[in-house]
Motif scaffolding. Structure first.
Motif, mmCIF file in Angstrom:
data_model
loop_
_atom_site.group_PDB
_atom_site.id
_atom_site.type_symbol
_atom_site.label_atom_id
_atom_site.label_comp_id
_atom_site.label_asym_id
_atom_site.label_seq_id
_atom_site.Cartn_x
_atom_site.Cartn_y
_atom_site.Cartn_z
ATOM 1 N N VAL A 62 34.597 81.840 38.404
ATOM 2 C CA VAL A 62 35.311 80.740 37.778
ATOM 3 C C VAL A 62 35.819 79.818 38.872
ATOM 4 O O VAL A 62 36.544 80.249 39.775
ATOM 5 N N PHE A 63 35.369 78.577 38.816
ATOM 6 C CA PHE A 63 35.786 77.606 39.829
ATOM 7 C C PHE A 63 36.577 76.518 39.145
ATOM 8 O O PHE A 63 36.094 75.893 38.203
ATOM 9 N N ASP A 64 37.812 76.340 39.592
ATOM 10 C CA ASP A 64 38.665 75.309 39.040
ATOM 11 C C ASP A 64 38.750 75.425 37.510
ATOM 12 O O ASP A 64 38.660 74.431 36.785
ATOM 13 N N GLY A 65 38.876 76.673 37.029
ATOM 14 C CA GLY A 65 39.080 76.888 35.605
ATOM 15 C C GLY A 65 37.819 76.926 34.766
ATOM 16 O O GLY A 65 37.892 77.136 33.554
ATOM 17 N N GLU A 66 36.626 76.709 35.394
ATOM 18 C CA GLU A 66 35.404 76.728 34.599
ATOM 19 C C GLU A 66 34.422 77.758 35.148
ATOM 20 O O GLU A 66 34.240 77.853 36.357
ATOM 21 N N ALA A 67 33.762 78.463 34.242
ATOM 22 C CA ALA A 67 32.751 79.434 34.680
ATOM 23 C C ALA A 67 31.543 78.654 35.185
ATOM 24 O O ALA A 67 31.055 77.741 34.522
ATOM 25 N N ILE A 68 31.088 78.997 36.395
ATOM 26 C CA ILE A 68 29.963 78.238 36.945
ATOM 27 C C ILE A 68 28.684 79.045 36.985
ATOM 28 O O ILE A 68 27.662 78.556 37.448
ATOM 29 N N ALA A 69 28.720 80.273 36.476
ATOM 30 C CA ALA A 69 27.479 81.065 36.469
ATOM 31 C C ALA A 69 26.467 80.354 35.578
ATOM 32 O O ALA A 69 26.814 79.800 34.535
ATOM 33 N N GLY A 70 25.220 80.324 36.003
ATOM 34 C CA GLY A 70 24.191 79.664 35.204
ATOM 35 C C GLY A 70 23.871 78.268 35.686
ATOM 36 O O GLY A 70 22.830 77.722 35.354
ATOM 37 N N LEU A 71 24.787 77.676 36.460
ATOM 38 C CA LEU A 71 24.475 76.355 37.022
ATOM 39 C C LEU A 71 23.494 76.531 38.174
ATOM 40 O O LEU A 71 23.534 77.520 38.877
ATOM 41 N N PRO A 72 22.614 75.529 38.387
ATOM 42 C CA PRO A 72 21.773 75.600 39.579
ATOM 43 C C PRO A 72 22.591 75.321 40.835
ATOM 44 O O PRO A 72 23.664 74.712 40.756
ATOM 45 N N PRO A 73 22.101 75.766 42.009
ATOM 46 C CA PRO A 73 22.878 75.643 43.249
ATOM 47 C C PRO A 73 23.339 74.209 43.545
ATOM 48 O O PRO A 73 24.456 74.006 44.001
ATOM 49 N N HIS A 74 22.477 73.220 43.272
ATOM 50 C CA HIS A 74 22.886 71.857 43.621
ATOM 51 C C HIS A 74 24.041 71.392 42.751
ATOM 52 O O HIS A 74 24.888 70.614 43.193
ATOM 53 N N ALA A 75 24.102 71.907 41.507
ATOM 54 C CA ALA A 75 25.200 71.519 40.623
ATOM 55 C C ALA A 75 26.503 72.175 41.085
ATOM 56 O O ALA A 75 27.581 71.580 40.983
ATOM 57 N N VAL A 76 26.394 73.389 41.614
ATOM 58 C CA VAL A 76 27.575 74.067 42.149
ATOM 59 C C VAL A 76 28.106 73.281 43.355
ATOM 60 O O VAL A 76 29.314 73.080 43.497
ATOM 61 N N ALA A 77 27.182 72.802 44.195
ATOM 62 C CA ALA A 77 27.595 72.003 45.348
ATOM 63 C C ALA A 77 28.302 70.732 44.875
ATOM 64 O O ALA A 77 29.310 70.312 45.433
ATOM 65 N N ARG A 78 27.776 70.152 43.820
ATOM 66 C CA ARG A 78 28.351 68.928 43.273
ATOM 67 C C ARG A 78 29.745 69.161 42.691
ATOM 68 O O ARG A 78 30.627 68.314 42.789
ATOM 69 N N ARG A 79 29.932 70.346 42.105
ATOM 70 C CA ARG A 79 31.261 70.685 41.586
ATOM 71 C C ARG A 79 32.297 70.780 42.701
ATOM 72 O O ARG A 79 33.492 70.732 42.447
ATOM 73 N N GLY A 80 31.813 71.043 43.917
ATOM 74 C CA GLY A 80 32.770 71.086 45.026
ATOM 75 C C GLY A 80 32.802 72.364 45.834
ATOM 76 O O GLY A 80 33.822 72.691 46.431
ATOM 77 N N ILE A 81 31.676 73.104 45.856
ATOM 78 C CA ILE A 81 31.618 74.264 46.736
ATOM 79 C C ILE A 81 30.567 74.009 47.817
ATOM 80 O O ILE A 81 29.399 73.822 47.509
#
Lengths: 260, 313
Positions: A62-81
């Protein structure tokens, strides 16, 4: 304070091999958290799960209150990791500056047609990217003179700094550093430790894997200890240093601790 | 104007079409993917343009644009499923796609004319000449014979198309998208961790490569005025690959050079007839052994630029 990153009962297995099991801990905004443990304890696997290179077998990130499992890696980077890799993964044939510019990708927009036509907006955006890249190279302490050099030709310590600059270019809120001081001498390690704190003071949160105990003890607010894919301890560095379980499982005997 | 030789211009025109084909394989290679489907995409562009001109009497520029876009769309459709593959597997899948297209062209006789192909496609030089004559222009006023004028027109149109194509991708290479392509080629995992949507850009590059192949095919149809499935066999696919292997795939000028050189050499060696392809083969093998990155690579270009800068100083 709500956590920026919360790991909830993460498990990861590859075929029959369990790399991580039942990992839960969280990282609060502005913290520097260290992850330590012997080789093969699952630290890098954890980073790969957080950045979605592998999906976890169980549990959720859970990143910043939202579950990020299932997102592709580039979307995770875009979220801010953002992250760096244990064995530095730069774009070796590109220049130092271009490497950082690539990192800016997900914060910019110009598509193929605008790039070819060089519209005014696109040129402005490119100028912004270039300027930000120079600032970041400056921040991590890479001399401006090397910005046109091929990234692969930099000395090793500089490559590690460049990788941090590339990760910072995406404006991450959480930065994952995988052994930022590996292969560095004492003086360089000190500089990296200073850089990590400087980055935190800019408002970022940091999770780092490190074998160099002096860096972990000095830089981290909190330490999580892994062994055989499980979390065996968590707490402030001073307490971890005293924890008998950690000393036994990770550092071995007291004499062994001196070698580590 | 005796020096304007239609034969030389025709060779030069084939050089230009091959430069465009060399660019098409470069574009997909610049994201690290090897596509051997470009002969197939070329035939899609060629057939689309030829049919629109012969059956529907559409103007040539419309047919050429439609052919290129159709090939690009086919590229996206083929690209999305094939991008699960990489390396040799992708190469084989795309080669198979090219053969499927050729089989369709041979067997769908009512549309494509089957193995016989399509003849009497409006030739762009003749169309321009006819238009110019309607406006009261005669090539004789430039001191040109009609066939000289026709060859020259084809050459100039293809020159503009080739220069624009190369310039497009040269500029793209220095933009945000070009950096993403290079990042994907150099380290896919680091690229995605840096926030680059890898699949999107791979499909984009694949589709752009297909579109450029389709453009080359459409221009080919209107330059030769005759096409048949025999023009788009796997020999063509391999020929396009050899442009990149011989010329080098690290810079867009590599495949362009490979295309130009390997088109001119067999023509220049017509005197030794069949032996010329032996020489062609030997040249390619020598390059692969002694210069595996191809004749042109970025360090070579930097040196040439550096020398020029040094001379200027």
């Amino acid at each position: 304070m709500s956590a920026l990153l919360a790991l909830e009962r993460i498990g990861k297995s590859f075929g029959g091999l369990t790399a991580l099991s039942d990992i839960s801990f969280s990282v609060n905004p502005g913290e520097i958290v260290g992850v330590i443990g012997p080789n093969g304890a699952g630290k890098t696997t954890l980073f790969n799960v957080i950045t979605a290179l592998f999906p976890p077998t169980e549990g959720s990130v859970v990143f910043d209150g939202e579950a990020i499992a299932g997102l592709p890696p580039h979307a995770v980077a875009r979220r801010g990791i953002g992250r760096t890799f244990q064995n530095v993964r730069l774009f070796a044939d590109m220049t130092v500056e271009e490497n950082v510019m690539v990192g800016r990708h997900c914060r910019t927009r110009a598509g193929a047609l605008r790039g070819v036509l060089r519209t005014r907006g696109e040129r402005e955006e490119e100028r912004g990217i270039r300027q930000r890249s120079r600032e970041l190279l400056d921040l991590v302490g890479l001399p401006g003179a090397c910005s046109g050099q091929a990234a692969g030709s930099l000395p090793y310590g500089h490559q590690r700094r460049l990788e941090i600059a590339r990760a910072l270019a995406a404006d991450p809120r959480l930065l994952l550093l995988d052994e930022p001081a590996a292969g560095m001498n004492e003086a360089e390690t000190k500089e990296v430790s200073g850089l990590i704190r400087k980055v935190r003071d800019l408002g970022m949160t940091i999770l780092l894997i490190e074998h160099d105990m002096s860096l972990v003890m000095k830089a981290c607010d909190r330490v999580v200890v892994f062994n055989f894919g499980r979390k065996i301890a968590e707490g402030p560095p001073s307490a971890i240093r005293e924890d008998p379980g950690v000393i036994e499982a990770y550092l071995g005997s007291a004499e062994g601790a001196a070698d580590a | 104007m005796e020096w304007i030789n239609p034969y030389h211009l025709q060779v030069a025109s084939f050089v230009l079409i091959n430069v465009i084909l060399g660019t098409s394989i470069y574009v997909t290679l610049s994201t690290g993917q090897l596509s051997l489907g470009n002969a197939g995409f070329m035939s899609i562009g060629a057939y689309a343009a030829a049919l629109l001109a012969t059956k529907y009497a559409l103007p040539i520029p419309v047919g050429v644009a439609a052919g290129a876009l159709l090939a690009g769309a086919a590229g996206a459709l083929v690209g999305i499923p094939s991008l699960r593959l990489s390396g040799v597997y992708l190469a084989i899948a795309t080669l198979g796609f090219g053969e499927v297209i050729r089989a369709v062209a041979i067997n769908w006789e009512s549309l494509t004319g089957g193995a016989v192909g399509i003849a009497a496609i409006p030739q762009m030089g003749r169309v321009v000449l006819a238009g110019a004559r309607d406006l009261g222009f005669s090539p004789a006023s430039l001191g040109l014979k009609p066939n000289q004028f026709i060859s020259l027109t084809v050459f100039l149109i293809l020159l503009v198309a080739a220069v624009l194509t190369v310039a497009f991708f040269l500029r793209l290479g220095r933009s945000r998208v070009g950096r993403a392509y290079a990042a994907i080629r150099l380290d896919e995992r680091a690229a995605e961790a840096s926030g680059i949507p890898v699949t999107y850009y791979k499909v984009l590059a694949f589709s752009q490569g297909a579109m450029v192949s389709g453009l080359a095919g459409a221009l080919y149809a209107h330059a030769t005025s005759f096409i048949s499935p025999a023009d788009f066999t796997y020999h063509r696919a391999v020929e396009i690959l050899v442009f990149a292997v011989f010329g080098g795939s690290g810079h867009i000028l590599g495949p362009a050079f490979g295309a130009a050189f390997l088109t001119v050499v067999p023509e220049a060696l017509r005197a030794i007839s069949h032996y010329r392809y032996i020489l062609y083969g030997v040249l390619v093998v020598l390059v692969v052994i002694y210069r595996p990155q191809g004749v042109i690579d970025p360090p070579l270009l930097r040196r040439m630029r550096g020398d020029r800068a040094a001379e200027a100083a």
